[in-house]
Write a protein that holds these residues in place. Structure first.
Motif, PDB file in Angstrom:
ATOM      1  N   TYR A   7      -3.335 -11.240  -0.036  1.00 23.97           N
ATOM      2  CA  TYR A   7      -4.089 -11.445  -1.272  1.00 23.97           C
ATOM      3  C   TYR A   7      -3.984 -10.197  -2.141  1.00 23.97           C
ATOM      4  O   TYR A   7      -4.014  -9.070  -1.643  1.00 23.97           O
ATOM      5  N   GLN A   8      -3.872 -10.411  -3.470  1.00 28.21           N
ATOM      6  CA  GLN A   8      -3.870  -9.275  -4.394  1.00 28.21           C
ATOM      7  C   GLN A   8      -4.444  -9.706  -5.737  1.00 28.21           C
ATOM      8  O   GLN A   8      -4.156 -10.793  -6.233  1.00 28.21           O
ATOM      9  N   THR A   9      -5.284  -8.840  -6.300  1.00 32.12           N
ATOM     10  CA  THR A   9      -5.745  -9.065  -7.664  1.00 32.12           C
ATOM     11  C   THR A   9      -4.604  -8.710  -8.611  1.00 32.12           C
ATOM     12  O   THR A   9      -3.836  -7.787  -8.363  1.00 32.12           O
ATOM     13  N   LEU A  10      -4.513  -9.453  -9.737  1.00 34.18           N
ATOM     14  CA  LEU A  10      -3.412  -9.251 -10.661  1.00 34.18           C
ATOM     15  C   LEU A  10      -3.843  -8.693 -12.012  1.00 34.18           C
ATOM     16  O   LEU A  10      -3.009  -8.173 -12.754  1.00 34.18           O
ATOM     17  N   GLN A  11      -5.108  -8.811 -12.333  1.00 35.03           N
ATOM     18  CA  GLN A  11      -5.568  -8.390 -13.647  1.00 35.03           C
ATOM     19  C   GLN A  11      -6.557  -7.229 -13.616  1.00 35.03           C
ATOM     20  O   GLN A  11      -6.777  -6.575 -14.637  1.00 35.03           O
ATOM     21  N   LEU A  12      -7.169  -6.983 -12.476  1.00 34.35           N
ATOM     22  CA  LEU A  12      -8.175  -5.934 -12.410  1.00 34.35           C
ATOM     23  C   LEU A  12      -7.530  -4.546 -12.520  1.00 34.35           C
ATOM     24  O   LEU A  12      -6.518  -4.279 -11.882  1.00 34.35           O
ATOM     25  N   PRO A  13      -8.138  -3.655 -13.292  1.00 38.35           N
ATOM     26  CA  PRO A  13      -7.636  -2.279 -13.369  1.00 38.35           C
ATOM     27  C   PRO A  13      -8.194  -1.453 -12.215  1.00 38.35           C
ATOM     28  O   PRO A  13      -9.168  -1.848 -11.567  1.00 38.35           O
ATOM     29  N   PRO A  14      -7.613  -0.287 -11.957  1.00 38.68           N
ATOM     30  CA  PRO A  14      -8.234   0.616 -10.982  1.00 38.68           C
ATOM     31  C   PRO A  14      -9.528   1.175 -11.567  1.00 38.68           C
ATOM     32  O   PRO A  14      -9.650   1.279 -12.794  1.00 38.68           O
ATOM     33  N   ALA A  19      -5.918  -5.193  -2.720  1.00 43.91           N
ATOM     34  CA  ALA A  19      -5.146  -6.180  -1.971  1.00 43.91           C
ATOM     35  C   ALA A  19      -5.655  -6.169  -0.537  1.00 43.91           C
ATOM     36  O   ALA A  19      -6.183  -5.170  -0.056  1.00 43.91           O
ATOM     37  N   TYR A  20      -5.507  -7.304   0.131  1.00 46.48           N
ATOM     38  CA  TYR A  20      -5.856  -7.332   1.556  1.00 46.48           C
ATOM     39  C   TYR A  20      -4.940  -8.285   2.299  1.00 46.48           C
ATOM     40  O   TYR A  20      -4.343  -9.193   1.711  1.00 46.48           O
ATOM     41  N   ILE A  93      -4.991 -13.984  -9.531  1.00 44.87           N
ATOM     42  CA  ILE A  93      -4.871 -13.605  -8.126  1.00 44.87           C
ATOM     43  C   ILE A  93      -3.566 -14.116  -7.535  1.00 44.87           C
ATOM     44  O   ILE A  93      -3.002 -15.116  -7.986  1.00 44.87           O
ATOM     45  N   TYR A  94      -3.102 -13.407  -6.512  1.00 45.03           N
ATOM     46  CA  TYR A  94      -1.975 -13.828  -5.695  1.00 45.03           C
ATOM     47  C   TYR A  94      -2.531 -14.099  -4.304  1.00 45.03           C
ATOM     48  O   TYR A  94      -3.128 -13.219  -3.684  1.00 45.03           O
ATOM     49  N   VAL A 111      -2.281 -23.670  -3.315  1.00 42.88           N
ATOM     50  CA  VAL A 111      -2.446 -24.438  -4.548  1.00 42.88           C
ATOM     51  C   VAL A 111      -3.864 -24.306  -5.073  1.00 42.88           C
ATOM     52  O   VAL A 111      -4.094 -24.053  -6.253  1.00 42.88           O
ATOM     53  N   MET A 112      -4.838 -24.478  -4.221  1.00 43.71           N
ATOM     54  CA  MET A 112      -6.253 -24.355  -4.609  1.00 43.71           C
ATOM     55  C   MET A 112      -6.689 -22.908  -4.425  1.00 43.71           C
ATOM     56  O   MET A 112      -7.590 -22.599  -3.640  1.00 43.71           O
ATOM     57  N   ALA A 113      -6.056 -22.005  -5.172  1.00 39.94           N
ATOM     58  CA  ALA A 113      -6.259 -20.577  -4.940  1.00 39.94           C
ATOM     59  C   ALA A 113      -7.702 -20.146  -5.163  1.00 39.94           C
ATOM     60  O   ALA A 113      -8.240 -19.347  -4.383  1.00 39.94           O
TER      61      ALA A 113
END
Length: 234
Positions: A7-14, A19-20, A93-94, A111-113
């Motif tokens: 899993y990884q966030t795609l839009q959140l800034p530091p 990710a986990y 999210i990924y 699919v149902m992320a």
């Protein structure tokens, strides 16, 4: 069955981006788990900026352990039926899964992320509770009307997937409904230790004091309040 979630966030800034990986090995009575959390791109900002957001210099975390049969029953069948695809249009999210079962392997992006994101966050909350990092879920409610006052205390365990109101069991689905309605408000108003007026008063962590739900829940407050009281009073 073995499942690996990446899993990884795609839009959140530091410093919020993270990710986990969550590796789960299912058995009849328990799930063996390896959980690894990593915060991303923090070298792009200063330590002061990280601390201003309530984080520390290193918030990465790893845990190895087990969760019990309640989580086996909750996840096993749905993971066997999960829909996976090669690509996703989700820009937030990924969420990738690798599933091995009875000699067969499948992998792809869920699919149902959003739904799986929510469910896996509950698994992670169960991990933190078992590890002693997070307490059980606790809320207090006071409903005052027509000169009568009723008190309700909720305690929920993510580790065991159980919840009680005044020591009476409610279902996990009822807890979901209750939490969805309770968090209609943001709990940013002024808290009081001893409510004195009519209405539904909520202490969101059983420690911060009560806030009047009726004044903050907007135009649908009456309908939402009725649903909350229906669960509290069962």
């Amino acid at each position: 069955m073995k499942v690996k979630v990446s899993y990884q966030t795609l839009q959140l800034p530091p410093p919020l981006a993270f990710a986990y990986t969550l590796e789960m090995e299912f058995h009849e009575e328990e799930i063996k788990i390896q959980y690894d959390l990593e915060f991303l791109n923090r070298d792009e900002i200063t330590l002061e900026e990280i601390e201003e957001e309530g984080f520390s210099e290193n918030d990465d975390y790893s845990w190895t352990g087990t969760l019990g049969k309640a989580w086996v029953e909750d996840l096993y069948d749905d993971l066997l039926e999960v829909d996976l695809e090669d690509e996703s249009e989700d820009f937030n999210i990924y969420l990738h899964m690798e599933i091995s079962h009875d000699g067969q392997e499948d992998s792809g992006i869920a699919v149902m992320a959003e739904d799986w994101d929510y469910r896996l966050q509950e698994v992670i909350q169960a991990i933190y509770e078992k590890a002693g990092i997070e307490d059980k879920l606790k809320l207090k409610f006071i409903h005052q009307a027509n000169g009568e006052r009723s008190f309700y205390e909720l305690e929920g365990s993510f580790e065991h997937k159980t919840c009680q109101i005044n020591q009476k069991d409610i279902s996990w689905d009822e807890l979901h409904q209750l939490m969805s309605d309770v968090y209609t408000i943001d709990f940013e108003g002024e808290s009081v230790e001893k409510p004195s007026g009519d209405g539904l008063w909520i202490d969101q962590d059983a420690m911060s004091g009560y806030q009047l739900f009726d004044e903050q829940a907007g135009p649908k407050a009456s309908k939402i309040k009725s649903r909350i009281l229906d669960i509290l009073e069962r």
